[in-house]
Design a protein around this motif. Structure first.
Motif, mmCIF file in Angstrom:
data_model
loop_
_atom_site.group_PDB
_atom_site.id
_atom_site.type_symbol
_atom_site.label_atom_id
_atom_site.label_comp_id
_atom_site.label_asym_id
_atom_site.label_seq_id
_atom_site.Cartn_x
_atom_site.Cartn_y
_atom_site.Cartn_z
ATOM 1 N N ARG A 43 0.833 -1.194 0.000
ATOM 2 C CA ARG A 43 0.000 0.000 0.000
ATOM 3 C C ARG A 43 0.877 1.258 0.000
ATOM 4 O O ARG A 43 0.571 2.227 -0.678
ATOM 5 C CB ARG A 43 -0.887 -0.034 1.256
ATOM 6 C CG ARG A 43 -1.795 1.139 1.461
ATOM 7 C CD ARG A 43 -2.376 1.074 2.862
ATOM 8 N NE ARG A 43 -1.287 1.035 3.865
ATOM 9 C CZ ARG A 43 -1.380 0.478 5.077
ATOM 10 N NH1 ARG A 43 -2.513 -0.094 5.450
ATOM 11 N NH2 ARG A 43 -0.367 0.497 5.904
ATOM 12 N N ASP A 44 1.988 1.204 0.729
ATOM 13 C CA ASP A 44 2.776 2.418 0.953
ATOM 14 C C ASP A 44 3.856 2.659 -0.095
ATOM 15 O O ASP A 44 4.270 3.797 -0.305
ATOM 16 C CB ASP A 44 3.451 2.349 2.327
ATOM 17 C CG ASP A 44 2.417 2.162 3.446
ATOM 18 O OD1 ASP A 44 1.294 2.671 3.270
ATOM 19 O OD2 ASP A 44 2.738 1.518 4.448
ATOM 20 N N PHE A 45 4.349 1.596 -0.732
ATOM 21 C CA PHE A 45 5.455 1.746 -1.688
ATOM 22 C C PHE A 45 4.942 1.702 -3.128
ATOM 23 O O PHE A 45 3.977 1.016 -3.423
ATOM 24 C CB PHE A 45 6.494 0.625 -1.492
ATOM 25 C CG PHE A 45 7.423 0.853 -0.340
ATOM 26 C CD1 PHE A 45 6.960 0.784 0.958
ATOM 27 C CD2 PHE A 45 8.759 1.127 -0.550
ATOM 28 C CE1 PHE A 45 7.821 0.988 2.035
ATOM 29 C CE2 PHE A 45 9.627 1.334 0.513
ATOM 30 C CZ PHE A 45 9.146 1.265 1.814
ATOM 31 N N PRO A 46 5.619 2.424 -4.032
ATOM 32 C CA PRO A 46 5.195 2.454 -5.442
ATOM 33 C C PRO A 46 5.672 1.220 -6.207
ATOM 34 O O PRO A 46 6.627 1.270 -6.950
ATOM 35 C CB PRO A 46 5.860 3.728 -5.974
ATOM 36 C CG PRO A 46 7.102 3.874 -5.147
ATOM 37 C CD PRO A 46 6.780 3.301 -3.796
ATOM 38 N N VAL A 47 4.982 0.097 -6.029
ATOM 39 C CA VAL A 47 5.404 -1.173 -6.632
ATOM 40 C C VAL A 47 4.699 -1.402 -7.974
ATOM 41 O O VAL A 47 3.494 -1.241 -8.079
ATOM 42 C CB VAL A 47 5.073 -2.348 -5.684
ATOM 43 C CG1 VAL A 47 5.382 -3.679 -6.332
ATOM 44 C CG2 VAL A 47 5.836 -2.197 -4.370
ATOM 45 N N ILE A 71 -1.431 -13.760 -7.356
ATOM 46 C CA ILE A 71 -1.784 -13.144 -8.645
ATOM 47 C C ILE A 71 -3.012 -12.245 -8.469
ATOM 48 O O ILE A 71 -3.025 -11.100 -8.919
ATOM 49 C CB ILE A 71 -2.038 -14.221 -9.726
ATOM 50 C CG1 ILE A 71 -0.734 -14.975 -10.040
ATOM 51 C CG2 ILE A 71 -2.599 -13.583 -10.998
ATOM 52 C CD1 ILE A 71 -0.915 -16.205 -10.921
ATOM 53 N N ASN A 72 -4.021 -12.762 -7.772
ATOM 54 C CA ASN A 72 -5.239 -11.970 -7.577
ATOM 55 C C ASN A 72 -4.991 -10.730 -6.734
ATOM 56 O O ASN A 72 -5.463 -9.640 -7.056
ATOM 57 C CB ASN A 72 -6.341 -12.823 -6.934
ATOM 58 C CG ASN A 72 -6.883 -13.847 -7.910
ATOM 59 O OD1 ASN A 72 -6.884 -13.620 -9.126
ATOM 60 N ND2 ASN A 72 -7.323 -14.985 -7.408
ATOM 61 N N LEU A 73 -4.238 -10.915 -5.648
ATOM 62 C CA LEU A 73 -3.899 -9.788 -4.774
ATOM 63 C C LEU A 73 -3.199 -8.696 -5.573
ATOM 64 O O LEU A 73 -3.575 -7.527 -5.524
ATOM 65 C CB LEU A 73 -2.995 -10.271 -3.638
ATOM 66 C CG LEU A 73 -2.334 -9.192 -2.779
ATOM 67 C CD1 LEU A 73 -3.348 -8.572 -1.826
ATOM 68 C CD2 LEU A 73 -1.156 -9.760 -1.992
ATOM 69 N N ALA A 74 -2.187 -9.099 -6.332
ATOM 70 C CA ALA A 74 -1.409 -8.134 -7.100
ATOM 71 C C ALA A 74 -2.298 -7.418 -8.113
ATOM 72 O O ALA A 74 -2.295 -6.183 -8.202
ATOM 73 C CB ALA A 74 -0.247 -8.831 -7.804
ATOM 74 N N HIS A 75 -3.078 -8.182 -8.845
ATOM 75 C CA HIS A 75 -3.926 -7.576 -9.883
ATOM 76 C C HIS A 75 -4.923 -6.590 -9.292
ATOM 77 O O HIS A 75 -5.170 -5.532 -9.859
ATOM 78 C CB HIS A 75 -4.642 -8.651 -10.688
ATOM 79 C CG HIS A 75 -3.726 -9.334 -11.663
ATOM 80 N ND1 HIS A 75 -4.094 -10.439 -12.389
ATOM 81 C CD2 HIS A 75 -2.444 -9.051 -12.038
ATOM 82 C CE1 HIS A 75 -3.088 -10.810 -13.179
ATOM 83 N NE2 HIS A 75 -2.078 -9.992 -12.962
ATOM 84 N N ASN A 76 -5.471 -6.931 -8.131
ATOM 85 C CA ASN A 76 -6.421 -6.024 -7.494
ATOM 86 C C ASN A 76 -5.761 -4.735 -7.032
ATOM 87 O O ASN A 76 -6.429 -3.733 -6.819
ATOM 88 C CB ASN A 76 -7.122 -6.716 -6.321
ATOM 89 C CG ASN A 76 -8.132 -7.735 -6.806
ATOM 90 O OD1 ASN A 76 -8.730 -7.574 -7.874
ATOM 91 N ND2 ASN A 76 -8.315 -8.804 -6.049
ATOM 92 N N VAL A 131 2.388 -9.418 -12.378
ATOM 93 C CA VAL A 131 3.014 -10.564 -11.720
ATOM 94 C C VAL A 131 3.935 -11.328 -12.675
ATOM 95 O O VAL A 131 3.553 -11.637 -13.801
ATOM 96 C CB VAL A 131 1.949 -11.542 -11.182
ATOM 97 C CG1 VAL A 131 2.607 -12.721 -10.484
ATOM 98 C CG2 VAL A 131 0.992 -10.822 -10.255
ATOM 99 N N VAL A 132 5.134 -11.608 -12.184
ATOM 100 C CA VAL A 132 6.100 -12.441 -12.897
ATOM 101 C C VAL A 132 6.278 -13.727 -12.092
ATOM 102 O O VAL A 132 6.455 -13.663 -10.879
ATOM 103 C CB VAL A 132 7.490 -11.749 -12.984
ATOM 104 C CG1 VAL A 132 8.448 -12.569 -13.841
ATOM 105 C CG2 VAL A 132 7.366 -10.321 -13.491
ATOM 106 N N ALA A 133 6.221 -14.870 -12.748
ATOM 107 C CA ALA A 133 6.546 -16.132 -12.066
ATOM 108 C C ALA A 133 7.989 -16.493 -12.378
ATOM 109 O O ALA A 133 8.403 -16.506 -13.531
ATOM 110 C CB ALA A 133 5.611 -17.246 -12.509
ATOM 111 N N GLU A 134 8.766 -16.769 -11.329
ATOM 112 C CA GLU A 134 10.190 -17.089 -11.483
ATOM 113 C C GLU A 134 10.409 -18.597 -11.514
ATOM 114 O O GLU A 134 9.659 -19.351 -10.893
ATOM 115 C CB GLU A 134 10.978 -16.576 -10.277
ATOM 116 C CG GLU A 134 11.001 -15.088 -10.114
ATOM 117 C CD GLU A 134 12.131 -14.689 -9.170
ATOM 118 O OE1 GLU A 134 13.218 -14.379 -9.671
ATOM 119 O OE2 GLU A 134 11.925 -14.697 -7.946
ATOM 120 N N GLY A 135 11.429 -19.024 -12.215
ATOM 121 C CA GLY A 135 11.845 -20.423 -12.167
ATOM 122 C C GLY A 135 10.905 -21.373 -12.882
ATOM 123 O O GLY A 135 10.740 -22.522 -12.465
#
Ligand code: C2E
Ligand code: CA
Ligand code: CA
Ligand code: CA
Length: 279
Positions: free
Chosen positions: A192-196, A223-228, A233-237
């Protein structure tokens, strides 16, 4: 049994001594590595699942050691963090990434962005933001071509300082990604606080995502949290087709991993891109 125990112990200490010797030697060699131009950036592409294009690559440092060959970051980044030499290495990484972006700017690879890794220690450096701005300007590269990957450690210590630094970076137009998401111990409040701009789900959740119910649940929830929150979202590995299909079905934006490509030198990346090997 006692005999064996002693042998094991001896073997163990010899191994430790050897490692300690290597550590000291590498630490000494690190003094000259920058001046001797021994670092190189390898690049690992990220595949955009929406249109199967590659618009970004992560820069991963390697050390071309004169005697030991090509060394991975695990062999020297922790050492450099301890000694503080990481500050200069990080500046080199940023400059090298901007030089590469300048080379790609006019031509078939002008769409590419580069993501660089910055440790909390590097962000501590008050002048790193100025250095990044200068590297961009010197090379005539727009700030939105550059991405910075940070781990959650920056939300635990020096929070005010880090928020200040990242706000400045974001104002320049640099994209910010949270690396290894899910393995840290920080609260979600920072989202919420950082510009991600981006979250990178750690490989440890992806490895068994098609076999383990809990990993699948966590990955979908992230994924849902991020999109909202308006975060990509990037999936690694990602190593298998099955993982790719799962991630595509659950609307993950980008994937990175050996399935697409290992980290490779710039020239190899260009060859792979232009010959359609990564399509
Ligand atoms: P990271 O940022 O999480 O980078 C991803 C690591 O996972 C890379 O290891 C990459 O080669 C590896 N990887 C990518 N795809 C796959 C896959 O499908 N399967 C598996 N098993 N591994 C995969 P690498 O290059 O050895 O880098 C290790 C770590 O070193 C990085 O982790 C990052 O934390 C650090 N690092 C790398 N370059 C830099 C740098 O320029 N500065 C700083 N401060 N740290 C760096
Ligand atoms: Ca990273
Ligand atoms: Ca990572
Ligand atoms: Ca990592």
């Amino acid at each position: 049994a006692k005999e064996q125990g002693r042998n094991t112990y001896q073997f163990y200490t010899e191994g430790m001594q050897e490692r300690e010797v290597m550590r000291l030697e590498l630490d000494k060699d690190l003094n000259h590595a920058l001046a001797n131009d021994e670092f190189v950036l390898y690049f690992q592409p990220q595949l955009d699942l929406n249109d199967s294009s590659i618009n970004s690559v992560e820069a991963l440092i390697r050390w071309q050691h004169p005697r030991r060959g090509l060394l991975p970051p695990v062999d020297f980044i922790p050492l450099a963090e301890e000694s503080g030499r990481i500050t200069d290495i990080g500046r080199w990484v940023v400059m090298a990434a901007c030089r590469q972006l300048a080379k790609w700017q006019n031509g078939p690879y002008s769409n590419l962005r580069i993501a660089v890794n910055l440790s909390g220690r590097e962000l501590d450096d008050e002048s790193i933001v100025d250095h990044i701005q200068e590297a961009l300007e010197t090379n005539g590269v727009p700030a939105d071509r550059l991405e910075v990957e940070l781990t959650e450690e920056i939300f635990i210590q020096n929070i005010e300082h880090n928020l200040n630094q990242l706000t400045k970076l974001h104002k320049l137009g640099v994209h910010l990604a949270i690396d290894d998401f899910g393995v840290g111990y920080s609260s979600l409040g920072y989202l919420r606080d950082f510009p991600v701009d981006l979250l990178k789900i750690d490989r440890s959740f992806i490895t068994d995502v098609t076999e383990r119910h809990d990993d699948a649940v966590i990955t979908r929830a992230v994924i849902n949290l991020a999109h909202n929150l308006g975060i990509q979202v990037v999936a690694e590995g990602v190593e298998t087709r099955e993982q790719l299909t799962f991630l595509k079905n659950h609307r993950c934006d980008l994937i990175q991993g050996y399935l697409i490509s290992r980290p490779i030198p710039a020239a190899e990346l260009e060859k792979a891109l232009s010959s359609g090997l990564l399509d």
